[in-house]
Design a protein around this motif. Structure first.
Motif, PDB file in Angstrom:
ATOM      1  N   UNK A 191       0.853  -1.198   0.000  1.00 20.21           N
ATOM      2  CA  UNK A 191       0.000   0.000   0.000  1.00 20.21           C
ATOM      3  C   UNK A 191       0.881   1.238   0.000  1.00 20.21           C
ATOM      4  N   UNK A 192       0.578   2.147  -0.933  1.00 18.25           N
ATOM      5  CA  UNK A 192       1.259   3.442  -0.997  1.00 18.25           C
ATOM      6  C   UNK A 192       0.189   4.513  -0.829  1.00 18.25           C
ATOM      7  N   UNK A 193       0.307   5.357   0.194  1.00 22.42           N
ATOM      8  CA  UNK A 193      -0.684   6.425   0.355  1.00 22.42           C
ATOM      9  C   UNK A 193      -0.131   7.734  -0.192  1.00 22.42           C
ATOM     10  N   UNK A 194      -1.052   8.643  -0.505  1.00 22.32           N
ATOM     11  CA  UNK A 194      -0.639   9.942  -1.041  1.00 22.32           C
ATOM     12  C   UNK A 194      -1.831  10.857  -1.142  1.00 22.32           C
ATOM     13  N   UNK A 195      -1.826  11.711  -2.167  1.00 16.06           N
ATOM     14  CA  UNK A 195      -2.896  12.703  -2.286  1.00 16.06           C
ATOM     15  C   UNK A 195      -3.421  12.773  -3.716  1.00 16.06           C
ATOM     16  N   UNK A 196      -4.530  13.448  -3.874  1.00 18.32           N
ATOM     17  CA  UNK A 196      -5.116  13.650  -5.204  1.00 18.32           C
ATOM     18  C   UNK A 196      -5.247  15.146  -5.457  1.00 18.32           C
ATOM     19  N   UNK A 197      -5.416  15.496  -6.738  1.00 15.80           N
ATOM     20  CA  UNK A 197      -5.433  16.908  -7.127  1.00 15.80           C
ATOM     21  C   UNK A 197      -6.494  17.719  -6.382  1.00 15.80           C
ATOM     22  N   UNK A 198      -7.700  17.178  -6.263  1.00 15.03           N
ATOM     23  CA  UNK A 198      -8.818  17.995  -5.774  1.00 15.03           C
ATOM     24  C   UNK A 198      -8.855  18.095  -4.258  1.00 15.03           C
ATOM     25  N   UNK A 199      -8.164  17.201  -3.563  1.00 18.37           N
ATOM     26  CA  UNK A 199      -8.239  17.246  -2.099  1.00 18.37           C
ATOM     27  C   UNK A 199      -6.869  17.492  -1.496  1.00 18.37           C
ATOM     28  N   UNK A 200      -6.932  18.014  -0.317  1.00 14.56           N
ATOM     29  CA  UNK A 200      -5.704  18.484   0.324  1.00 14.56           C
ATOM     30  C   UNK A 200      -5.642  17.960   1.748  1.00 14.56           C
ATOM     31  N   UNK A 201      -4.529  17.300   2.036  1.00 16.53           N
ATOM     32  CA  UNK A 201      -4.260  16.791   3.374  1.00 16.53           C
ATOM     33  C   UNK A 201      -5.432  15.924   3.851  1.00 16.53           C
ATOM     34  N   UNK A 202      -5.989  16.159   5.053  1.00 13.09           N
ATOM     35  CA  UNK A 202      -7.020  15.232   5.553  1.00 13.09           C
ATOM     36  C   UNK A 202      -8.405  15.557   5.008  1.00 13.09           C
ATOM     37  N   UNK A 203      -8.503  16.479   4.075  1.00  9.98           N
ATOM     38  CA  UNK A 203      -9.788  16.781   3.444  1.00  9.98           C
ATOM     39  C   UNK A 203     -10.694  17.668   4.275  1.00  9.98           C
ATOM     40  N   UNK A 204     -10.229  18.150   5.436  1.00  9.69           N
ATOM     41  CA  UNK A 204     -11.120  18.924   6.313  1.00  9.69           C
ATOM     42  C   UNK A 204     -11.624  20.179   5.604  1.00  9.69           C
ATOM     43  N   UNK A 205     -10.828  20.744   4.696  1.00  6.23           N
ATOM     44  CA  UNK A 205     -11.262  21.930   3.962  1.00  6.23           C
ATOM     45  C   UNK A 205     -11.821  21.556   2.585  1.00  6.23           C
ATOM     46  N   UNK A 206     -11.072  20.785   1.802  1.00  8.37           N
ATOM     47  CA  UNK A 206     -11.498  20.544   0.412  1.00  8.37           C
ATOM     48  C   UNK A 206     -12.758  19.689   0.331  1.00  8.37           C
ATOM     49  N   UNK A 207     -12.988  18.823   1.315  1.00  8.24           N
ATOM     50  CA  UNK A 207     -14.206  18.020   1.247  1.00  8.24           C
ATOM     51  C   UNK A 207     -15.421  18.855   1.640  1.00  8.24           C
ATOM     52  N   UNK A 208     -15.163  20.068   2.144  1.00 10.46           N
ATOM     53  CA  UNK A 208     -16.258  20.995   2.424  1.00 10.46           C
ATOM     54  C   UNK A 208     -16.249  22.159   1.428  1.00 10.46           C
ATOM     55  N   UNK A 209     -15.465  22.050   0.378  1.00  9.48           N
ATOM     56  CA  UNK A 209     -15.457  23.034  -0.710  1.00  9.48           C
ATOM     57  C   UNK A 209     -16.282  22.432  -1.852  1.00  9.48           C
ATOM     58  N   UNK A 210     -17.393  23.069  -2.184  1.00 10.83           N
ATOM     59  CA  UNK A 210     -18.425  22.444  -3.027  1.00 10.83           C
ATOM     60  C   UNK A 210     -17.860  21.915  -4.347  1.00 10.83           C
ATOM     61  N   UNK A 211     -17.120  22.753  -5.051  1.00  7.49           N
ATOM     62  CA  UNK A 211     -16.658  22.350  -6.384  1.00  7.49           C
ATOM     63  C   UNK A 211     -15.668  21.195  -6.274  1.00  7.49           C
TER      64      UNK A 211
END
Ligand code: SF4
Length: 705
Positions: free
Chosen positions: A592-612
């Protein structure tokens, strides 16, 4: 109505997300509490030249998300602590409180633990999303108010091993050259990084350089989008990075491509490194790395010959139990070829969060006082005791994962977490969450009820970047000023104000009137910021550190004549290849390799609450090679269960030919299927960073689409 969306004013500020540090203009509509950002556009900042990525351009709506915390909260009596993922009623465990009550309660719990169990029973996590002033104040509170150096932040989870190796090798933990120096490079290596997702504007400058003819070398176990622009792509086996870098060094030495004059004049320790590296020719290492010797030789020659070669790296290098050894190899490559100290050369660890460089500079590090001055050095401690008028403990503090271990063991009993989300970001989350839940007193200061805040005893509603004035230091060492774009929602308060109020209740006589006064003290504590004036930040918008005095010029390119080490020389440190801490076996045959995706940032606390942004990437998924998917009878879109020795989650599987057969990639931003429930907490012995990039995994098919 139409006027709700008609901008009436614009404010220049910064992007709240990654370390590139893009400057933006926000266009704002509405009046009073109903104000909202309508759109954002890039400014001609030194790091972005008007460019933005999807996060900067469309990721601002979290600031007005209905889930923003607008009033202090205190846990109701008798409610057990747990990560509550019920979106229908996440606040049920808490009652609202006044600021006076919440601050008194927060401080009283910390004071009681200090009184009954001593200072070492307390710890604090500061934030790389906050300003330099907030980071400085937070570490000062833990050191002088709690009486311990148990203060850390997310750098421990991203580039702690890079900083350890850089301080050891060249005396400075920051980048030698800015991203845009790639314009002057003839060759750039990007290793263990996915800038197209994590530093997109930086990636755009790298692409431009490749288009004008620069040789781009992508080195990563995963083939990522920037590889389309690469001259050579080395998709090596997931824990073979030290072996690969040593084999490059071996080629350079064997073929006489070293810069003997540079080595003689500016380095120490080459002979020992040379002897070690010569044991690992690429022909011998090929079965381990998966890269044929001819390609390694070609890339090593091109790097050494440059004329100007630059290395970027990310967490694929640092998040290993051998992360420090990886970076020692990168430093050695630069030193042995003289590829440092000029435009278009050097070493650039791509920093993750928008202020992780500044938060580290400001002292959110348990073994370092501000500006990387060692806690263990009595002369350093004496300087800070004089500045802060308080005796300091002599022992360095615990790091992030060590603090969670100590919390599980009952040795840490109280914590103050400001703007961090360890209940999502730490390895082996079940263990980390148990530690947080076991605390007798947890104070969380944040803008949302994060998974960490769900475990708190008291929650203090804080400010987003859009509401604050403060300085932020990007990956290029650019110190830039953020301006308030929107008013604070409800009763939320500025982070610096909250920290000061807690400090006062712990007996500290603090009277800072605002960020400018904190910054003035910070410049006394950090020699590398001593020449940066608040007014210069206001006028110029960005000043490069280090700047030792106002009259001295800034240095975008460091180490032109010497290194900031005791003897002014760079140091080679011999290493040998090591395997990952947990290798695949019969029961758990994959990696397993973990990382990030373009639309989300870190633990998602902000981007998962950003509508777009959340609409673009709304649910958890993992990437698998089509061949591995087929082997369990699935195709694109099937549901899989990912299992490690620590936990299991179910997610959609996507076919990705960039993922090597035998490995699985997943981002750690999805609370409903947290990848870090699977990761393992083995640490690099020097940087104390966990091995997020490698653990043994098995995958079972749950549902074929
Ligand atoms: Fe923001 Fe980074 Fe994107 Fe720039 S590259 S807009 S700083 S997330």
């Amino acid at each position: 109505s139409e006027t709700r969306y008609t901008p009436t004013r614009k404010v220049d500020s910064l992007c709240p997300y990654c370390g590139v540090g893009c400057q933006l203009t926000y266009h704002v509509a509405g009046e009073g509490a109903t104000q909202r950002i309508v759109f954002a556009e890039g400014r001609d900042g030194p790091a972005n030249a008007g460019r933005l990525c999807v996060k900067g351009r469309y990721g601002f709506s979290y600031s007005r998300n209905r889930q923003r915390l607008t009033v202090p909260l205190i846990r109701k009596p008798g409610i057990p602590k747990g990560v509550n993922l019920d979106p229908a009623n996440p606040l049920a465990a808490f009652r609202e409180a006044s600021w006076e009550e919440a601050l008194d309660f927060a401080a009283a719990g910390l004071a009681r633990i200090k009184r009954e169990h001593g200072s070492q029973a307390l710890a604090g996590f500061g934030s790389a999303k906050g300003s330099n002033e907030e980071a400085y104040l937070f570490q000062k509170l833990v050191r002088t108010g709690f009486g311990t150096h148990n203060v850390d932040h997310c750098t421990r989870l991203c580039h702690a091993s890079s900083v350890a190796a850089l301080l050891e090798g060249i005396g400075s933990g920051a980048v030698s050259n800015p991203v845009r120096d790639v314009e002057f490079a003839d060759l750039a290596i990007v290793i263990g990084a996915n800038p197209a997702a994590n530093h997109p504007v930086a990636a755009s400058f790298i692409k431009n350089a490749a288009e004008r003819g620069m040789k781009l070398v992508m080195m990563d176990p995963r083939r990522t989008p920037l590889a389309r622009h690469a001259w050579r792509t080395l998709q090596f086996r997931p824990d073979a990075d030290v072996a690969l870098l040593l084999s490059m060094a071996c080629v350079i030495i064997e073929e006489g491509l070293t810069d003997a004059a540079f080595i003689a004049a500016r380095t120490t320790g080459f002979e020992a490194f040379r002897s070690a590296a010569l044991q690992y020719p690429p022909e011998r290492m090929a079965p381990l790395t998966g890269i044929d010797a001819a390609t390694v030789r070609e890339v090593a020659r091109a790097y050494a010959r440059g004329p100007n070669s630059l290395i970027f790296w990310g967490m694929g290098v640092s998040q290993h139990t051998h992360g420090t050894d990886n970076v020692r190899c990168l430093i050695a490559l630069a030193l042995m070829t003289g590829q440092i100290g000029r435009a278009g050369t050097g070493l650039h660890p791509l920093r993750g969060q928008n202020n992780v460089q500044g938060a580290s500079d400001a002292g959110l590090i348990p073994m370092m006082l501000p500006d990387y001055q060692r806690v263990a050095d009595p002369a350093v401690r004496a300087r800070f005791e004089a500045l802060w008028q308080t005796p300091l403990p002599t022992e360095p503090g615990l790091t992030v994962v060590e603090i969670m271990d100590a919390a599980c063991a009952g040795r840490i009993r109280g914590m103050y977490v400001e703007g961090e989300n360890p209940a999502m970001s730490d390895p082996d989350l079940a263990h980390a969450r148990e530690g947080l839940a076991r605390l007798e007193h947890l104070v969380v200061q944040d803008i949302f009820l994060t998974e960490t805040a769900m475990l708190a005893d008291v929650v203090l509603p804080a400010s987003s970047l859009y509401e604050k004035t403060g300085s932020f230091t990007n990956t290029d060492r650019l110190v830039q000023l953020a301006q308030p774009v929107l008013p604070l929602p409800g009763e939320a308060r500025q982070d610096w104000w909250i920290i000061q109020e807690v400090a006062r209740r712990l007996g500290l006589n603090w009277h800072y009137a605002g960020p400018h006064e904190i910054f003035a003290e910070l410049t006394q504590a950090l020699p590398s910021y001593a020449g940066i004036e608040w007014t210069a930040l206001q006028v110029e918008g960005a000043v490069v550190s280090p700047k030792l005095a106002p009259a001295l010029p800034s240095q975008p390119v460091l180490f032109q004549t010497d290194f900031p080490t005791a003897d002014g020389r760079g140091r080679f440190v011999p290493v040998q290849p090591l395997t990952a801490a947990e290798l695949p076996d019969r029961d758990y045959p994959l990696v397993l390799i973990t990382g990030r995706v373009l639309e989300h940032w870190h633990t998602g606390s902000m981007t998962r609450r950003a509508t777009v942004l959340d609409a673009l990437d709304p649910s958890p998924w993992c990437g698998m090679h089509p061949q591995d998917l087929a082997s369990i009878g699935l195709e694109q879109g099937g549901l899989v269960r990912l299992e490690t020795r620590r936990g299991s989650i179910e997610v959609e599987a996507r076919a990705d030919e960039g993922v090597q057969p035998g490995s699985v990639f997943m981002a750690f931003c999805y609370a409903e299927a947290a990848a870090n429930l699977l990761t393992q907490p083995a640490l690099d012995p020097y940087g104390k960073i966990p091995e997020f990039k490698y653990c043994a995994l098995r995958v079972r098919a749950v549902f074929a689409h």
